[in-house]
Scaffold this active site. Structure first.
Site, short mmCIF file in Angstrom:
data_model
loop_
_atom_site.label_atom_id
_atom_site.label_comp_id
_atom_site.label_asym_id
_atom_site.label_seq_id
_atom_site.Cartn_x
_atom_site.Cartn_y
_atom_site.Cartn_z
N ASP A 12 2.75 -9.31 -2.49
CA ASP A 12 3.62 -10.22 -1.73
C ASP A 12 3.14 -10.22 -0.29
OD1 ASP A 12 5.89 -11.90 -1.09
OD2 ASP A 12 6.89 -10.14 -0.25
N SER A 13 3.63 -11.20 0.48
CA SER A 13 3.29 -11.23 1.90
C SER A 13 3.87 -10.02 2.64
CB SER A 13 3.84 -12.50 2.53
OG SER A 13 5.25 -12.54 2.38
N CYS A 75 5.37 -13.37 -4.92
CA CYS A 75 5.62 -14.16 -3.71
C CYS A 75 5.68 -15.62 -4.16
CB CYS A 75 4.46 -13.95 -2.73
SG CYS A 75 4.53 -15.01 -1.28
N GLU A 155 13.14 -8.90 6.47
CA GLU A 155 12.12 -7.91 6.89
C GLU A 155 12.67 -7.00 7.98
OE1 GLU A 155 8.50 -7.37 6.26
OE2 GLU A 155 8.77 -8.47 4.39
N CYS A 189 12.64 -17.23 -3.08
CA CYS A 189 11.80 -16.40 -2.20
C CYS A 189 12.16 -14.96 -2.53
CB CYS A 189 12.09 -16.70 -0.73
SG CYS A 189 11.25 -15.56 0.41
N HIS A 191 12.14 -12.42 -0.87
CA HIS A 191 12.86 -11.70 0.19
C HIS A 191 14.37 -11.90 0.11
CE1 HIS A 191 8.94 -11.25 2.11
NE2 HIS A 191 9.50 -10.44 3.00
N1 DGL Z 1 8.35 -13.39 -0.11
C1 DGL Z 1 7.67 -14.61 0.00
C2 DGL Z 1 8.15 -15.64 -1.00
O1 DGL Z 1 8.64 -15.27 -2.05
C3 DGL Z 1 7.30 -15.22 1.31
C4 DGL Z 1 7.90 -14.84 2.58
C5 DGL Z 1 7.01 -15.28 3.72
O2 DGL Z 1 5.99 -14.59 3.91
O3 DGL Z 1 7.30 -16.29 4.39
O4 DGL Z 1 8.01 -16.82 -0.79
#
Ligand code: DGL
Length: 288
Positions: A12-13, A75, A155, A189, A191
């Site tokens: 993931d990012s 991600c 985050e 997402c 996150h």
């Molecule tokens: N967690 C990521 C996603 O599912 C991306 C978050 C990001 O880096 O902007 O899209």
């Protein structure tokens, strides 16, 4: 029964993919994992498709070099723009993304055929969720809302703070007004699941809130079984292979910035403590 002790690579990012890792650890107790968070280059969601594709390729190539048997792109942004390329470039290692499993969870939950998807700007712009949902069921209304600030809040570990509730109200309030409002919200997402309480406060209890974690874990389990790549549940992990996590830990963590921060904030996403000593700093720029 065949037994492949190599770990599964997860990427993931940042730390969002830990929500997917958590579901996979629960669903696949005999498997080992390498998790890579590209924390130095987060967020991906505001960047162009070409940039995200290049970052995702570098990150997943590192996992391949570490000897993983499968790559899970945990991600949505990278899955939305780079899954095809990654699948091609990383072959024969199988690559699994989170968009299709997330769409599947949404389609299974809706009763009024009206789904809202919240995601990063990049995921929304590409329309991958709309296509994935319509591929499963053509007569579902899909409304999308980018919620990029949620990534920074997650985050930061501000999962249910006042500022998070304010952002949730602003993003989601207008979507869930009126009798024909969506009855299902897809957290598009990885996150966003840690912000569930703040989100629930706005959408109320009558809306189903789903994400791709459990359905991705199921897709990974199916792929392992179909390709005979799983660790035999009954057996030990077998002889150590190249790439197997060291020091007896079942999951090894790699981050491109600040292992200390990754360990501290990452446990909110993973739901269990992470030892800073289990997080290794890696530099993707030095890859060929
Ligand atoms: N967690 C990521 C996603 O599912 C991306 C978050 C990001 O880096 O902007 O899209």
């Amino acid at each position: 029964m065949s037994s492949d002790a190599r770990p599964i690579g997860v990427f993931d990012s940042g730390m969002g993919g830990l929500t997917v890792l958590s579901a996979m650890e629960a669903r696949l107790p005999a498997e080992r994992f390498f998790y890579l968070g590209d924390t130095a280059r987060l967020p991906y969601g505001t960047k162009s498709a070409a940039t995200v594709e290049a970052y995702a390729l570098a990150a997943t190539r590192l996992l391949i070099a570490e000897g993983v048997k499968m790559v899970v792109v945990a991600c949505n942004t990278a899955s939305a723009v780079a899954l095809e390329r990654l699948t091609r470039e990383l072959a024969p290692v199988p690559v699994i993304g989170v968009i299709e499993p997330g769409a599947r969870a949404g389609v299974a939950a809706t009763r009024n055929n009206h789904i809202a998807v919240i995601a990063t700007e990049g995921t929304v712009k590409g329309g991958a969720y709309v296509r994935a949902i319509h591929a499963l069921s053509g007569d579902i209304d899909v409304v999308q809302q980018p919620c990029q600030v949620f990534v920074a809040l997650a985050e930061e570990g501000w999962t249910d703070s006042e500022v998070t509730r304010t952002a949730a109200k602003r993003y989601l309030g207008p979507l869930f007004r009126g009798a024909s409002a969506p009855d299902t919200l897809v957290l598009g997402c990885t996150h966003f699941p840690v912000l569930a309480a703040a989100i629930r406060g706005v959408i109320g209890t009558g809306v189903a809130m789903v994400d791709s974690a459990a359905t991705t874990a199921a897709a990974v389990a199916d792929a392992l079984a179909a390709q005979g790549m799983g660790v035999a549940e009954s057996g030990a992990h077998g002889a150590p292979t190249r790439g197997a996590p060291t020091s007896g830990a079942r999951t090894r963590f790699l981050a491109t910035d600040s292992p200390e921060r990754f360990a501290r904030v990452g446990e909110i996403f993973l739901g269990r403590p992470i030892a800073a000593s289990d997080v290794e700093l890696v530099d993707l720029r030095s890859l060929p």
